[in-house]
Motif scaffolding. Structure first.
Motif, mmCIF file in Angstrom:
data_model
loop_
_atom_site.group_PDB
_atom_site.id
_atom_site.type_symbol
_atom_site.label_atom_id
_atom_site.label_comp_id
_atom_site.label_asym_id
_atom_site.label_seq_id
_atom_site.Cartn_x
_atom_site.Cartn_y
_atom_site.Cartn_z
ATOM 1 N N GLU A 101 25.358 10.353 11.835
ATOM 2 C CA GLU A 101 25.431 9.644 10.561
ATOM 3 C C GLU A 101 24.166 8.813 10.339
ATOM 4 O OE1 GLU A 101 28.659 6.817 8.204
ATOM 5 O OE2 GLU A 101 28.808 7.139 10.356
ATOM 6 N N THR A 102 23.606 8.887 9.127
ATOM 7 C CA THR A 102 22.292 8.296 8.850
ATOM 8 C C THR A 102 22.337 7.072 7.949
ATOM 9 O OG1 THR A 102 21.975 9.759 6.945
ATOM 10 C CG2 THR A 102 21.203 10.560 9.090
ATOM 11 N N THR A 103 23.500 6.577 7.556
ATOM 12 C CA THR A 103 23.574 5.501 6.553
ATOM 13 C C THR A 103 22.779 4.270 6.984
ATOM 14 O OG1 THR A 103 25.769 6.293 5.902
ATOM 15 C CG2 THR A 103 25.147 4.055 5.236
ATOM 16 N N GLU A 104 23.059 3.779 8.163
ATOM 17 C CA GLU A 104 22.384 2.562 8.647
ATOM 18 C C GLU A 104 20.887 2.788 8.824
ATOM 19 O OE1 GLU A 104 22.445 -0.399 12.566
ATOM 20 O OE2 GLU A 104 23.919 1.220 12.346
ATOM 21 N N PHE A 105 20.517 3.920 9.374
ATOM 22 C CA PHE A 105 19.108 4.176 9.664
ATOM 23 C C PHE A 105 18.314 4.432 8.380
ATOM 24 C CE2 PHE A 105 21.578 5.714 13.354
ATOM 25 C CZ PHE A 105 21.176 4.737 14.254
ATOM 26 N N ALA A 106 18.946 5.032 7.372
ATOM 27 C CA ALA A 106 18.263 5.227 6.092
ATOM 28 C C ALA A 106 18.009 3.883 5.412
ATOM 29 C CB ALA A 106 19.094 6.134 5.185
ATOM 30 N N ALA A 107 18.964 2.943 5.499
ATOM 31 C CA ALA A 107 18.763 1.616 4.922
ATOM 32 C C ALA A 107 17.635 0.874 5.625
ATOM 33 C CB ALA A 107 20.064 0.818 5.004
ATOM 34 N N GLU A 108 17.581 0.975 6.951
ATOM 35 C CA GLU A 108 16.487 0.348 7.690
ATOM 36 C C GLU A 108 15.141 0.947 7.288
ATOM 37 O OE1 GLU A 108 17.134 0.567 11.838
ATOM 38 O OE2 GLU A 108 18.849 -0.808 11.848
ATOM 39 N N HIS A 109 15.128 2.221 7.051
ATOM 40 C CA HIS A 109 13.884 2.875 6.651
ATOM 41 C C HIS A 109 13.425 2.366 5.289
ATOM 42 C CE1 HIS A 109 11.493 6.267 4.974
ATOM 43 N NE2 HIS A 109 10.950 6.200 6.174
ATOM 44 N N GLN A 110 14.332 2.224 4.334
ATOM 45 C CA GLN A 110 13.968 1.710 3.011
ATOM 46 C C GLN A 110 13.489 0.256 3.093
ATOM 47 O OE1 GLN A 110 13.736 3.409 0.155
ATOM 48 N NE2 GLN A 110 14.255 5.244 1.342
ATOM 49 N N ARG A 111 14.125 -0.540 3.930
ATOM 50 C CA ARG A 111 13.696 -1.929 4.104
ATOM 51 C C ARG A 111 12.294 -1.996 4.690
ATOM 52 N NH1 ARG A 111 13.979 -5.583 8.367
ATOM 53 N NH2 ARG A 111 14.094 -7.791 7.705
ATOM 54 N N ALA A 112 12.016 -1.155 5.662
ATOM 55 C CA ALA A 112 10.682 -1.126 6.264
ATOM 56 C C ALA A 112 9.628 -0.700 5.245
ATOM 57 C CB ALA A 112 10.669 -0.198 7.474
ATOM 58 N N LEU A 113 9.980 0.232 4.369
ATOM 59 C CA LEU A 113 9.044 0.640 3.312
ATOM 60 C C LEU A 113 8.729 -0.529 2.388
ATOM 61 C CD1 LEU A 113 10.273 4.199 2.243
ATOM 62 C CD2 LEU A 113 8.027 3.597 3.172
ATOM 63 N N ALA A 114 9.751 -1.298 2.008
ATOM 64 C CA ALA A 114 9.534 -2.429 1.106
ATOM 65 C C ALA A 114 8.680 -3.508 1.767
ATOM 66 C CB ALA A 114 10.885 -3.000 0.677
ATOM 67 N N LEU A 115 8.944 -3.806 3.028
ATOM 68 C CA LEU A 115 8.145 -4.818 3.726
ATOM 69 C C LEU A 115 6.689 -4.387 3.851
ATOM 70 C CD1 LEU A 115 10.616 -5.874 6.568
ATOM 71 C CD2 LEU A 115 9.997 -7.158 4.514
ATOM 72 N N LEU A 116 6.459 -3.128 4.089
ATOM 73 C CA LEU A 116 5.093 -2.648 4.180
ATOM 74 C C LEU A 116 4.366 -2.763 2.842
ATOM 75 C CD1 LEU A 116 2.784 -1.250 5.653
ATOM 76 C CD2 LEU A 116 3.864 0.954 5.147
ATOM 77 N N GLU A 117 5.048 -2.417 1.773
ATOM 78 C CA GLU A 117 4.416 -2.528 0.452
ATOM 79 C C GLU A 117 4.106 -3.985 0.120
ATOM 80 O OE1 GLU A 117 2.690 -1.325 -3.015
ATOM 81 O OE2 GLU A 117 3.320 -0.158 -1.256
ATOM 82 N N SER A 118 5.010 -4.902 0.483
ATOM 83 C CA SER A 118 4.766 -6.323 0.237
ATOM 84 C C SER A 118 3.553 -6.819 1.024
ATOM 85 C CB SER A 118 6.007 -7.123 0.613
ATOM 86 O OG SER A 118 5.772 -8.501 0.488
ATOM 87 N N ALA A 119 3.438 -6.437 2.278
ATOM 88 C CA ALA A 119 2.307 -6.851 3.102
ATOM 89 C C ALA A 119 1.002 -6.275 2.569
ATOM 90 C CB ALA A 119 2.527 -6.417 4.543
ATOM 91 N N ARG A 120 1.017 -5.067 2.091
ATOM 92 C CA ARG A 120 -0.203 -4.465 1.529
ATOM 93 C C ARG A 120 -0.641 -5.176 0.260
ATOM 94 N NH1 ARG A 120 1.326 1.982 2.326
ATOM 95 N NH2 ARG A 120 0.640 2.139 4.523
ATOM 96 N N GLN A 121 0.308 -5.579 -0.568
ATOM 97 C CA GLN A 121 -0.048 -6.276 -1.801
ATOM 98 C C GLN A 121 -0.647 -7.652 -1.506
ATOM 99 O OE1 GLN A 121 -0.173 -4.986 -4.745
ATOM 100 N NE2 GLN A 121 0.768 -3.050 -4.110
ATOM 101 N N ARG A 122 -0.100 -8.352 -0.515
ATOM 102 C CA ARG A 122 -0.684 -9.652 -0.148
ATOM 103 C C ARG A 122 -2.107 -9.485 0.367
ATOM 104 N NH1 ARG A 122 4.534 -10.511 1.964
ATOM 105 N NH2 ARG A 122 3.791 -10.009 4.067
ATOM 106 N N LEU A 123 -2.330 -8.470 1.170
ATOM 107 C CA LEU A 123 -3.682 -8.223 1.664
ATOM 108 C C LEU A 123 -4.624 -7.865 0.524
ATOM 109 C CD1 LEU A 123 -5.718 -7.788 3.938
ATOM 110 C CD2 LEU A 123 -4.848 -5.443 4.169
ATOM 111 N N ARG A 124 -4.162 -7.067 -0.411
ATOM 112 C CA ARG A 124 -5.007 -6.693 -1.545
ATOM 113 C C ARG A 124 -5.372 -7.916 -2.370
ATOM 114 N NH1 ARG A 124 -2.150 -2.234 -4.680
ATOM 115 N NH2 ARG A 124 -2.465 -1.266 -2.621
#
Length: 367
Positions: free
Chosen positions: A109-132
């Motif tokens: 079952e992938t429900t929990e792991f898919a949510a963690e993956h989406q959260r990690a994507l959002a955190l990465l995008e936020s960190a990239r925007q701050r650096l930019r």
């Protein structure tokens, strides 16, 4: 009467003569000499006898050094365990099934792991925007706003200074109260400090952010990328694949089971598998016989279940430690299994008799 005596004497002399003739024939090799005839007959008599054809040489069996019983085992037996824990949604294998490398065996079952993956994507995008934002520096509009605030304070400063000086003169003539003088003085000094602060702010706005803040933002991006890789790895491992090509030996889980590779509760593994084309025979050779076994020695192997089938083998290794309880040394014999017979006759844990062949004279033994 006289006639009878003469007849008896003649018979006795004839018998003695016959005995002499037989004794002479025996002395001459049992063959009597034939009377001479023509020349051709004499040549044929003196020619040597024709040689009879030699019997065909019988095949000599290979010399046997030793025979011992062992058990067939896979060279590599793999316990397939999931990398992540969760509930099994699909189990796509059965015992005895042949699977290829990277073939899907089960899905978690992938429900929990898919949510963690989406959260990690959002955190990465936020960190990239701050650096930019830090690398781009302040926008021209922001610098212009700071300069305007500085100009406003500069414009108010002369008026505050003039009021403070005027009140200072009026204080000497006691025209104004001390409170009014103190208020004007405080307003002038505060406005002066404000101008200094705004000047420093404009200078910093023009220089841009500190290098240390930019470096910290880059580190935040790397951390977010690592979290994304971890989340992606966990999500990918919800699909369990075969690590090698081989045959499923045991099935340890069913659909709906909770699998957890690090806990004792539930199933910690999905199955056990091995490549049945890569088999060995595990034997224990007594210490008194180990001198007759060496690495590289040719062998013949017969399974007890199929004694009419013989397989070639070779001693692959002698284990580095003996078995004290048995007084024996473990030995492994590598088998050669035809591709069409993989998993058909020889199976793990099956009994087998190994015949160790003696080394030819002068052959080098590998120790």
């Amino acid at each position: 009467m006289l006639c009878l005596l003469l007849a008896g004497a003649a018979g006795g002399l004839g018998y003695l003569y016959y005995q002499e003739v037989q004794r002479g024939a025996a002395d001459n090799g049992g063959s009597t000499a034939a009377p001479p005839a023509s020349g051709k007959a004499k040549q044929a008599t003196n020619s040597p006898p024709a040689k009879s054809p030699a019997p065909a040489a019988a095949s000599v069996p290979d010399p046997i050094a030793l025979e011992a019983k062992g058990y067939v085992i896979p060279h590599r037996e793999i316990l397939v365990s999931p990398q992540v824990s969760g509930r099994l949604l699909k189990v796509l294998f059965e015992e005895g099934q042949r699977v290829e490398q990277n073939q899907v065996l089960a899905e978690i079952e992938t429900t929990e792991f898919a949510a963690e993956h989406q959260r990690a994507l959002a955190l990465l995008e936020s960190a990239r925007q701050r650096l930019r934002e830090l690398e781009a520096g302040n926008r021209p509009e922001e610098i212009a706003q700071a300069e305007a605030e500085l100009a406003e304070a500069d414009a108010q400063l002369p008026q505050a200074e003039a009021e403070w000086k005027r009140n200072s003169e009026l204080r000497q003539s006691r025209t104004i109260s001390p409170l009014v003088f103190e208020q004007s003085e405080a307003a002038y000094l505060a406005l002066k400090k404000k101008v200094e602060r705004l000047q420093a702010a404009v200078t910093l706005m023009r220089k841009g952010p500190r290098e240390e803040r930019i470096a910290a933002a880059r580190a935040d991006v790397r951390q977010a990328e690592a979290e994304l890789v971890r989340a992606q790895w966990r999500l990918d491992n919800c699909t369990v694949r075969a690590p090698i090509a081989g045959t499923i030996l045991r099935k340890n889980a069913e659909e709906g089971n909770i699998v957890n590779p690090v806990a004792f509760n539930g199933s910690y593994s999905l199955c056990e598998m091995a490549d049945l084309s890569d088999l060995e025979v595990d034997l224990s050779i007594q210490e008194r016989d180990i001198a007759r076994v060496f690495v590289g020695q040719a062998c013949r192997v017969r399974a007890e279940a199929f004694p009419d089938r013989t397989y070639r083998g070779v001693v692959s290794r002698l284990m580095p430690i003996a078995d004290r309880a048995k007084g024996a040394i473990p030995v492994r014999v590598q088998l050669t299994v035809p591709a069409e017979e993989e998993g058909v006759y020889l199976k793990p844990e099956m009994g087998a008799v190994v015949t160790f062949l003696a080394a030819p004279d002068g052959a080098e033994r590998l120790r």
